[in-house]
Motif scaffolding. Structure first.
Motif, PDB file in Angstrom:
ATOM      1  N   GLU A  77       5.049  12.738   8.158  1.00 27.19           N
ATOM      2  CA  GLU A  77       4.152  11.662   8.590  1.00 27.19           C
ATOM      3  C   GLU A  77       4.914  10.468   9.142  1.00 27.19           C
ATOM      4  O   GLU A  77       4.516   9.862  10.154  1.00 27.19           O
ATOM      5  N   GLN A  78       6.052  10.075   8.484  1.00 26.96           N
ATOM      6  CA  GLN A  78       6.724   8.825   8.832  1.00 26.96           C
ATOM      7  C   GLN A  78       8.105   9.028   9.433  1.00 26.96           C
ATOM      8  O   GLN A  78       8.700   8.067   9.923  1.00 26.96           O
ATOM      9  N   GLY A  79       8.638  10.234   9.379  1.00 32.50           N
ATOM     10  CA  GLY A  79       9.983  10.449   9.876  1.00 32.50           C
ATOM     11  C   GLY A  79      11.011   9.973   8.854  1.00 32.50           C
ATOM     12  O   GLY A  79      10.799  10.063   7.651  1.00 32.50           O
ATOM     13  N   GLU A  80      12.153   9.454   9.382  1.00 34.30           N
ATOM     14  CA  GLU A  80      13.208   9.005   8.472  1.00 34.30           C
ATOM     15  C   GLU A  80      12.760   7.913   7.491  1.00 34.30           C
ATOM     16  O   GLU A  80      13.182   7.921   6.332  1.00 34.30           O
ATOM     17  N   PRO A  81      11.935   6.935   7.915  1.00 35.85           N
ATOM     18  CA  PRO A  81      11.519   5.910   6.932  1.00 35.85           C
ATOM     19  C   PRO A  81      10.810   6.494   5.711  1.00 35.85           C
ATOM     20  O   PRO A  81      10.840   5.899   4.634  1.00 35.85           O
ATOM     21  N   GLY A  82      10.190   7.669   5.858  1.00 33.85           N
ATOM     22  CA  GLY A  82       9.526   8.275   4.723  1.00 33.85           C
ATOM     23  C   GLY A  82      10.478   8.768   3.658  1.00 33.85           C
ATOM     24  O   GLY A  82      10.052   9.090   2.541  1.00 33.85           O
ATOM     25  N   LEU A  83      11.797   8.844   3.982  1.00 31.17           N
ATOM     26  CA  LEU A  83      12.788   9.322   3.022  1.00 31.17           C
ATOM     27  C   LEU A  83      13.482   8.189   2.262  1.00 31.17           C
ATOM     28  O   LEU A  83      14.330   8.446   1.412  1.00 31.17           O
ATOM     29  N   LEU A  84      13.129   6.931   2.605  1.00 28.34           N
ATOM     30  CA  LEU A  84      13.714   5.798   1.892  1.00 28.34           C
ATOM     31  C   LEU A  84      13.155   5.720   0.475  1.00 28.34           C
ATOM     32  O   LEU A  84      11.986   6.064   0.222  1.00 28.34           O
ATOM     33  N   PRO A  85      13.964   5.282  -0.492  1.00 27.24           N
ATOM     34  CA  PRO A  85      13.440   5.122  -1.870  1.00 27.24           C
ATOM     35  C   PRO A  85      12.382   4.042  -1.927  1.00 27.24           C
ATOM     36  O   PRO A  85      12.472   3.016  -1.242  1.00 27.24           O
ATOM     37  N   ARG A  86      11.377   4.266  -2.731  1.00 31.18           N
ATOM     38  CA  ARG A  86      10.274   3.320  -2.882  1.00 31.18           C
ATOM     39  C   ARG A  86      10.312   2.667  -4.270  1.00 31.18           C
ATOM     40  O   ARG A  86      10.867   3.220  -5.216  1.00 31.18           O
ATOM     41  N   SER A  87       9.707   1.513  -4.347  1.00 28.78           N
ATOM     42  CA  SER A  87       9.671   0.780  -5.611  1.00 28.78           C
ATOM     43  C   SER A  87       8.842   1.531  -6.649  1.00 28.78           C
ATOM     44  O   SER A  87       7.816   2.136  -6.331  1.00 28.78           O
ATOM     45  N   ARG A  88       9.301   1.500  -7.882  1.00 33.11           N
ATOM     46  CA  ARG A  88       8.564   2.133  -8.962  1.00 33.11           C
ATOM     47  C   ARG A  88       7.571   1.176  -9.625  1.00 33.11           C
ATOM     48  O   ARG A  88       6.915   1.541 -10.593  1.00 33.11           O
ATOM     49  N   ARG A  89       7.507  -0.011  -9.101  1.00 34.06           N
ATOM     50  CA  ARG A  89       6.575  -0.988  -9.662  1.00 34.06           C
ATOM     51  C   ARG A  89       5.137  -0.517  -9.451  1.00 34.06           C
ATOM     52  O   ARG A  89       4.781  -0.095  -8.341  1.00 34.06           O
ATOM     53  N   PRO A  90       4.287  -0.563 -10.479  1.00 28.25           N
ATOM     54  CA  PRO A  90       2.917  -0.071 -10.304  1.00 28.25           C
ATOM     55  C   PRO A  90       2.122  -0.945  -9.345  1.00 28.25           C
ATOM     56  O   PRO A  90       2.395  -2.139  -9.195  1.00 28.25           O
ATOM     57  N   ARG A  91       1.176  -0.323  -8.678  1.00 27.47           N
ATOM     58  CA  ARG A  91       0.315  -1.062  -7.759  1.00 27.47           C
ATOM     59  C   ARG A  91      -0.549  -2.085  -8.479  1.00 27.47           C
ATOM     60  O   ARG A  91      -0.872  -3.132  -7.937  1.00 27.47           O
ATOM     61  N   SER A  92      -0.942  -1.803  -9.716  1.00 27.46           N
ATOM     62  CA  SER A  92      -1.780  -2.726 -10.493  1.00 27.46           C
ATOM     63  C   SER A  92      -1.403  -2.608 -11.960  1.00 27.46           C
ATOM     64  O   SER A  92      -0.915  -1.571 -12.406  1.00 27.46           O
ATOM     65  N   VAL A  93      -1.600  -3.734 -12.711  1.00 28.06           N
ATOM     66  CA  VAL A  93      -1.338  -3.788 -14.149  1.00 28.06           C
ATOM     67  C   VAL A  93      -2.679  -3.952 -14.845  1.00 28.06           C
ATOM     68  O   VAL A  93      -3.352  -4.978 -14.685  1.00 28.06           O
ATOM     69  N   HIS A  94      -3.078  -2.930 -15.610  1.00 27.84           N
ATOM     70  CA  HIS A  94      -4.435  -2.908 -16.145  1.00 27.84           C
ATOM     71  C   HIS A  94      -4.657  -3.994 -17.198  1.00 27.84           C
ATOM     72  O   HIS A  94      -5.789  -4.442 -17.415  1.00 27.84           O
ATOM     73  N   ASN A  95      -3.608  -4.444 -17.894  1.00 31.06           N
ATOM     74  CA  ASN A  95      -3.806  -5.409 -18.965  1.00 31.06           C
ATOM     75  C   ASN A  95      -3.270  -6.796 -18.621  1.00 31.06           C
ATOM     76  O   ASN A  95      -2.999  -7.594 -19.512  1.00 31.06           O
TER      77      ASN A  95
END
Length: 469
Positions: A77-95
């Motif tokens: 879908e994105q080419g080379e940029p799709g292989l970059l590491p992504r942040s593990r920070r959650p999209r939302s914090v439920h509490n």
């Protein structure tokens, strides 16, 4: 609370990324860690492009087959940029605490501070628990207050974990008492004595007075006993109104100590210089003064007593931070009350009766021990020189006996001459020739007490002798 808080956007998730230009990753802008992850992902994609099976690639690089499929989809879908590491920070914090709750915490703190109450995280938690049912934890409230800059740092204060906590098992097992000072509107110093139950922290009595005495301590203790029952023990400091054991020259126990003995109540005193032993009553004083400071000063003791009654009523009925979500009055009435040892009380009363009878007998013997006075107006004796003792008595020998004449300790140490002239004991200062004492000589009692003051006469010793030769 809200559960839809979204984290800040990740540059690798479809947003402008300075590490990517024209669909190609600029490796020299990557960190060492990101470059290592990117190179590994590229190696896996080249292996798949060469026709190598997914299972073999996953085994070689130590990842799951599912991750290989997900990574290949992102690369498609994105080419080379799709292989970059992504942040593990959650999209939302439920509490995560919502803005409304944070604002409510600040509002409750402001209201408690204006009312003169403690406004720390524990106090705010108790108010929110009553209002919301389910409140943020104490640590969460403390962290929010820190973020708002509403926590005053106390680096010199000992941590709570460093203290050894103790608490009476039952109500009335131990009562703590102490007194403190508070100024009136005109600057007059007033004193406040308080009785506090150690188990429940309930205020049993708080009394405003001009001065705290041993009799007042005993009287307020009896008032508490009449209303709440007699405790098993008391805990106070070593003030003279509570105990006489550290007073030099004290003649027996004080009024409060005698009452405790008669009721079989065990008296406990903290070590000198260790006020933390009476920590509950000391902490009560801090809370009381903080509350009084938020109000106009009383004009007299009656006005101060009204303020004390109002505060004690509110204090006993609000949640206490040291109790499991209940108020002091609820904790006091939740369990059976302890009481004094009846055997110890009976023994103490018996000892008091014995001591009272001994004192009465000694007093009766003293009142009847002195023999009747016998005065001989024709008695004359020879003079005798001696030194007045430090107790103010003169030792005189006549009629084959030894006599003691008390003339007053202001004459201690001087040289005197003693004689009996016409039945009157006369004491003369040999240095000045002055008659310093003259009184009827009692031939029936060896100790001559000074019962009346005689007129001082200035006569020379030689003239006195010449008149009786």
């Amino acid at each position: 609370m809200e559960h839809n808080n979204i984290n800040p956007a990740d540059p690798s998730r479809g947003h402008d990324d300075p590490r990517v230009r024209d669909g190609c990753v600029l490796r020299h802008l990557l960190t060492a860690r990101d470059r290592s992850v990117f190179d590994r992902n590229m190696a896996m994609m080249r292996a798949l492009g060469a026709g190598e099976p997914v299972t073999r690639v996953a085994k070689r690089y130590g990842v799951t087959r599912q991750w290989i499929h997900r990574l290949r989809a992102r690369h498609g879908e994105q080419g080379e940029p799709g292989l970059l590491p992504r942040s593990r920070r959650p999209r939302s914090v439920h509490n995560r605490t919502s803005g409304e709750v944070r604002a409510l915490i600040a509002q409750v703190r402001e209201r408690l501070l204006a009312g003169g109450w403690d406004c720390g995280a524990r106090s705010i938690h108790g108010v929110l628990a009553e209002r919301m049912g389910r409140a943020p934890s104490v640590s969460t409230i403390h962290r929010i207050l820190q973020d708002m800059g509403l926590v005053e740092a106390e680096p010199r204060k000992r941590p709570r974990s460093s203290y050894v906590r103790f608490e009476a098992e039952l109500p009335n097992e131990t009562w703590q008492s102490d007194f403190t000072h508070w100024p009136l509107a005109d600057g007059t110093d007033a004193q406040i004595i308080t009785w506090l139950d150690d188990h429940s922290r309930m205020v049993l009595l708080s009394r405003a007075t001009g001065s705290v005495t041993g009799e007042l301590v005993a009287r307020t203790f009896l008032e508490c006993c009449a209303e709440h029952g007699t405790p098993a023990s008391t805990l106070t400091d070593n003030g003279g109104v509570y105990t006489s054991r550290l007073i030099v020259g004290a003649k027996g126990p004080g009024a409060f100590e005698r009452i405790l003995a008669e009721h079989g109540v065990r008296q406990k005193n903290g070590r000198p210089g260790h006020p933390t032993t009476q920590g509950k009553i000391e902490r009560w004083h801090r809370t009381l003064k903080q509350w009084l400071h938020a109000r106009p000063r009383a004009r007299d003791l009656a006005g101060l007593q009204d303020q004390l009654d109002e505060f004690a009523h509110a204090y006993n009925r609000r949640r206490h931070s040291s109790l499991p979500g209940i108020s002091p009055i609820e904790a006091y009435h939740a369990r059976d009350k302890a009481g004094p040892d009846p055997q110890a009380a009976a023994t103490a009363r018996s000892e008091c009766d014995i001591n009272r009878r001994l004192r009465e007998n000694r007093h009766a013997r003293r009142s009847t021990a002195r023999r009747p006075t016998v005065h001989d107006p024709n008695l004359n004796t020879d003079p005798e020189r001696s030194t007045v003792t430090r107790n103010g008595t003169v030792n005189y020998h006549c009629l084959g006996k030894s006599w003691q004449l008390y003339i007053g300790n202001q004459y201690a140490g001087i040289q005197v001459e003693t004689m009996v002239i016409d039945g009157n004991a006369t004491v003369i200062d040999t240095g000045t020739g002055e008659i310093i004492h003259e009184r009827p000589f009692d031939t029936n009692n060896h100790y001559q007490r000074k019962t009346t003051n005689t007129t001082t006469k200035r006569r020379q010793h030689i003239n006195r002798h010449a008149g009786h030769m």
